[in-house]
Design a protein around this motif. Structure first.
Motif, PDB file in Angstrom:
ATOM      1  N   UNK A   9     -27.508  37.999 -61.404  1.00  0.00           N
ATOM      2  CA  UNK A   9     -28.850  37.872 -60.681  1.00  0.00           C
ATOM      3  C   UNK A   9     -29.129  39.318 -60.271  1.00  0.00           C
ATOM      4  N   UNK A  10     -28.199  39.818 -59.401  1.00  0.00           N
ATOM      5  CA  UNK A  10     -28.874  41.264 -58.965  1.00  0.00           C
ATOM      6  C   UNK A  10     -28.607  42.220 -59.923  1.00  0.00           C
ATOM      7  N   UNK A  11     -28.022  42.076 -60.891  1.00  0.00           N
ATOM      8  CA  UNK A  11     -27.946  43.180 -61.874  1.00  0.00           C
ATOM      9  C   UNK A  11     -29.376  43.129 -62.697  1.00  0.00           C
ATOM     10  N   UNK A  12     -29.737  41.964 -63.116  1.00  0.00           N
ATOM     11  CA  UNK A  12     -31.064  41.765 -63.440  1.00  0.00           C
ATOM     12  C   UNK A  12     -31.990  42.596 -62.920  1.00  0.00           C
ATOM     13  N   UNK A  13     -32.046  42.343 -61.440  1.00  0.00           N
ATOM     14  CA  UNK A  13     -33.146  42.921 -60.350  1.00  0.00           C
ATOM     15  C   UNK A  13     -32.817  44.443 -60.503  1.00  0.00           C
ATOM     16  N   UNK A  14     -31.515  44.979 -60.726  1.00  0.00           N
ATOM     17  CA  UNK A  14     -31.429  46.330 -60.632  1.00  0.00           C
ATOM     18  C   UNK A  14     -31.945  46.965 -61.753  1.00  0.00           C
ATOM     19  N   UNK A  15     -31.746  46.309 -62.946  1.00  0.00           N
ATOM     20  CA  UNK A  15     -32.178  46.742 -64.303  1.00  0.00           C
ATOM     21  C   UNK A  15     -33.917  46.709 -64.515  1.00  0.00           C
ATOM     22  N   UNK A  16     -34.648  46.178 -63.345  1.00  0.00           N
ATOM     23  CA  UNK A  16     -35.865  45.934 -63.502  1.00  0.00           C
ATOM     24  C   UNK A  16     -36.538  44.828 -64.474  1.00  0.00           C
ATOM     25  N   UNK A  17     -35.495  43.996 -64.779  1.00  0.00           N
ATOM     26  CA  UNK A  17     -35.957  42.905 -65.580  1.00  0.00           C
ATOM     27  C   UNK A  17     -36.843  42.037 -64.646  1.00  0.00           C
ATOM     28  N   UNK A  18     -37.934  41.612 -64.901  1.00  0.00           N
ATOM     29  CA  UNK A  18     -39.077  41.050 -63.986  1.00  0.00           C
ATOM     30  C   UNK A  18     -38.769  39.498 -63.812  1.00  0.00           C
ATOM     31  N   UNK A  19     -38.264  38.815 -65.070  1.00  0.00           N
ATOM     32  CA  UNK A  19     -37.946  37.283 -64.671  1.00  0.00           C
ATOM     33  C   UNK A  19     -36.342  36.978 -64.918  1.00  0.00           C
ATOM     34  N   UNK A  20     -36.065  36.184 -63.984  1.00  0.00           N
ATOM     35  CA  UNK A  20     -34.837  35.567 -63.947  1.00  0.00           C
ATOM     36  C   UNK A  20     -34.867  34.063 -63.937  1.00  0.00           C
ATOM     37  N   UNK A  21     -34.409  33.264 -65.211  1.00  0.00           N
ATOM     38  CA  UNK A  21     -34.260  31.996 -65.301  1.00  0.00           C
ATOM     39  C   UNK A  21     -32.969  31.576 -65.634  1.00  0.00           C
ATOM     40  N   UNK A  22     -32.618  30.375 -64.808  1.00  0.00           N
ATOM     41  CA  UNK A  22     -31.294  29.961 -64.742  1.00  0.00           C
ATOM     42  C   UNK A  22     -31.278  28.502 -65.485  1.00  0.00           C
ATOM     43  N   UNK A  23     -30.335  28.233 -66.498  1.00  0.00           N
ATOM     44  CA  UNK A  23     -30.331  26.918 -66.998  1.00  0.00           C
ATOM     45  C   UNK A  23     -29.046  26.257 -66.949  1.00  0.00           C
ATOM     46  N   UNK A  24     -29.237  25.087 -66.464  1.00  0.00           N
ATOM     47  CA  UNK A  24     -27.974  24.297 -66.290  1.00  0.00           C
ATOM     48  C   UNK A  24     -28.238  22.813 -66.610  1.00  0.00           C
ATOM     49  N   UNK A  25     -27.467  22.015 -66.820  1.00  0.00           N
ATOM     50  CA  UNK A  25     -27.503  20.616 -67.384  1.00  0.00           C
ATOM     51  C   UNK A  25     -27.470  19.840 -66.259  1.00  0.00           C
ATOM     52  N   UNK A  26     -26.480  19.946 -65.186  1.00  0.00           N
ATOM     53  CA  UNK A  26     -26.698  19.033 -63.969  1.00  0.00           C
ATOM     54  C   UNK A  26     -27.399  19.142 -62.884  1.00  0.00           C
ATOM     55  N   UNK A  27     -27.897  18.317 -62.240  1.00  0.00           N
ATOM     56  CA  UNK A  27     -28.876  17.963 -61.069  1.00  0.00           C
ATOM     57  C   UNK A  27     -28.262  18.089 -59.777  1.00  0.00           C
ATOM     58  N   UNK A  28     -29.055  18.846 -58.806  1.00  0.00           N
ATOM     59  CA  UNK A  28     -29.016  18.467 -57.264  1.00  0.00           C
ATOM     60  C   UNK A  28     -30.085  17.646 -56.612  1.00  0.00           C
TER      61      UNK A  28
END
Length: 546
Positions: free
Chosen positions: A367-386
């Motif tokens: 996640x941090x690397x995406x921010x450092x690279x200037x990528x504006x959107x971070x989306x996480x996909x996961x099957x399970x729920x909390x």
């Protein structure tokens, strides 16, 4: 005889001593006095390879016979008079001269003080060599970029200028390395030419070949779809038909499959892959993630077979990590998609996102690397729920461990823009959640296994999502979309976690039906909508950013 008589007559009655004195007095006196030191030494440039060297005459008690001329401490000539022309020198070179006088007796004066002179340089007619080293030709550029140039010269470069569409860009750069910042937002979008010019002190000028770049600051929209829990039912047929229609009309970049794929049997994976490929139509990349029905324990198909070529769906995006279990990829410089399988054993490893685990650290760093690279959107996909109003819960992510809460709070702390989930066969869109002075930790619900029940904390809500418009960067939105066709579960509005949600649909809800998420990202705006497989069924839409 005559000489002798004469001598006798001359010396008669005298002594021989007088004759000896007269002979000694007539002998010459030796010259041992050197001439005076020459003065007024002057060197005049004749050409790039010759000097005229002149001086004032020296004096001597007898007479000056000539001069000894020295260049760089070495005698080069013995002229009788000044001036002397020194030739065959090297252009642009400094020489030191001195002169001494000598007489006939060989007496030599001291040398004059040295004088230095430099031959003129040959005319510089060689132009510099210059090239534009960045950006490369034919690339697409945006925002502020750096133009770089390389310039050399046989004597020296005194200035480099950058040109945009034939017009000088900024002031001349006089010091290497040669560079210029270009704000591409100040020009119209489209193609533009760039070149660079260098000059030397003699006025010689050279230009690089012009290159063309394309300015594009308005980003093209990125469309993708996502859902999970497909199966192979009549409802799945309807979902795929709706997808196929969308794929034909919209430029869909990829399809995220968020786990629980065929619900079939081991060995039937290839048949399901063919079914899906036929139903979706077209060639939209299908990006897969393990669900609990494809992990190492399952008898309903194995993720290793679902991602196996040539019959199924191998990695279509050049993912970094373990494709199918824990990986990421970037798209169009606008999105980082991170796919994880918390609580599931995959390829011999169980992924638990406890704060002390390597999986937790990997996710935080990605996640941090995406921010450092200037990528504006971070989306996480996961099957399970909390967090969920449905029948699933945090206890499944890390039974007996802290992984569920640790993961939930990591996603919130990092302000992941959007978290996409399946597993609960419902549609649920959360409020935008964030840590705040009154919410340092958000706890999930563990009451299904006798653990602590969640307690709603309004301080954890950054935006309630009532108007379906969330600000960007203020927190995290969770969306469960597990309606790929297998079944629909119920949601409970009295669930302890229900206050964290802004919109939901499950069995018994008005217009309940199957469907999928359609996401569009352009610049600083994300638009999401739940598209029903059948007209007239439940739908939802929301935005993040402006």
């Amino acid at each position: 005889m005559l000489a002798l008589s004469l001598a006798a007559c001359q010396g008669g009655g005298g002594s021989d001593g007088g004759s000896s004195s007269d002979s000694a007095a007539s002998a010459p006196t030796p010259d041992t006095r050197p001439p005076s030191v020459p003065t007024g030494l002057t060197v005049l440039i004749v050409s790039s390879i010759a000097f005229n060297v002149t001086w004032q005459p020296a004096t001597d008690d007898v007479g000056v016979m000539g001069y000894r001329l020295y260049r760089n401490g070495v005698e080069i000539a013995a002229p009788t008079t000044a001036p002397y022309q020194d030739t065959n020198l090297v252009s642009g070179t400094t020489y030191r001269y001195a002169v001494a006088a000598f007489d006939a007796a060989g007496n030599v004066s001291a040398r004059s003080a040295e004088i230095a002179a430099t031959t003129s340089a040959l005319p510089d007619t060689t132009a510099p060599v210059v090239s534009l080293t960045a950006p490369a030709a034919d690339v697409v550029v945006k925002g502020s970029i750096t133009l770089d140039a390389s310039a050399t010269d046989n004597v020296g470069v005194v200035g480099v200028s950058f040109f945009l569409d034939g017009v000088v860009l900024g002031s001349e750069d006089t010091v290497a390395p040669y560079a210029r910042t270009w704000d591409t937002t100040a020009v119209a979008e489209g193609t533009h030419s760039l070149k660079v010019r260098a000059r030397d002190a003699a006025g010689n000028v050279a230009e690089s070949a012009a290159i063309t770049v394309t300015v594009k600051n308005t980003l093209d929209p990125v469309h993708f779809v996502a859902t999970g829990d497909y199966g192979r039912t009549a409802n799945t047929d309807k979902v795929l038909a709706r997808m196929s229609t969308l794929f034909q009309t919209d430029n869909i970049a990829f399809h995220l499959g968020i786990g629980d794929l065929s619900y079939g049997l081991n060995g039937q994976e290839s048949a399901w892959c063919t079914y899906m490929r036929t139903g979706m139509g077209g060639s939209v990349p299908f990006v897969l993630l393990t669900g609990n029905h494809e992990d190492d324990r399952s008898a309903n198909g194995y993720i290793g077979n679902f991602i196996k070529p040539p019959d199924c769906f191998p990695d279509p995006v050049g993912a970094t990590g373990v494709y199918g279990a824990q990986y990421w990829f970037d798209y169009a410089g606008q999105i980082r998609i991170i796919m994880i399988a918390p609580g599931l054993p995959v390829f011999g490893k169980t992924y638990r996102y406890r704060a002390s685990s390597t999986e937790y650290q990997w996710l935080a760093q990605t996640i941090d690397a995406a921010r450092t690279a200037g990528i504006p959107w971070v989306i996480v996909g996961m099957h399970m729920n909390c967090l969920t109003m449905g029948v699933k819960g945090c206890h499944e992510l890390d039974p007996g461990g802290s992984g569920a809460d640790d993961l939930l709070n990591l996603l919130i702390a990092k302000k992941v823009d959007l978290v996409l989930q399946g597993h609960d066969h419902t549609y649920q869109r959360s409020k935008q959640l964030a840590h705040a002075p009154g919410c340092t930790v958000l706890r999930g619900d563990y009451s299904a296994t006798g653990g602590a029940q969640a307690v709603y904390n309004s301080a954890c809500v950054a935006d309630d999502g009532a108007d379906a418009a969330y600000p960007k960067g203020a927190g995290t939105v969770f969306v469960i979309s597990g309606l790929g066709g297998d079944d629909i579960y119920a949601v409970s509005e009295s669930d302890a976690e229900a206050p964290y949600f802004a919109k939901w649909m499950g069995a018994g809800s008005a217009g309940a039906g199957f469907g999928f998420l359609n996401i569009t990202i352009q610049g600083n705006r994300l638009s999401g909508e739940f598209l029903p497989a059948e007209a007239g069924r439940f739908t939802d839409s929301f935005t993040i950013g402006q």
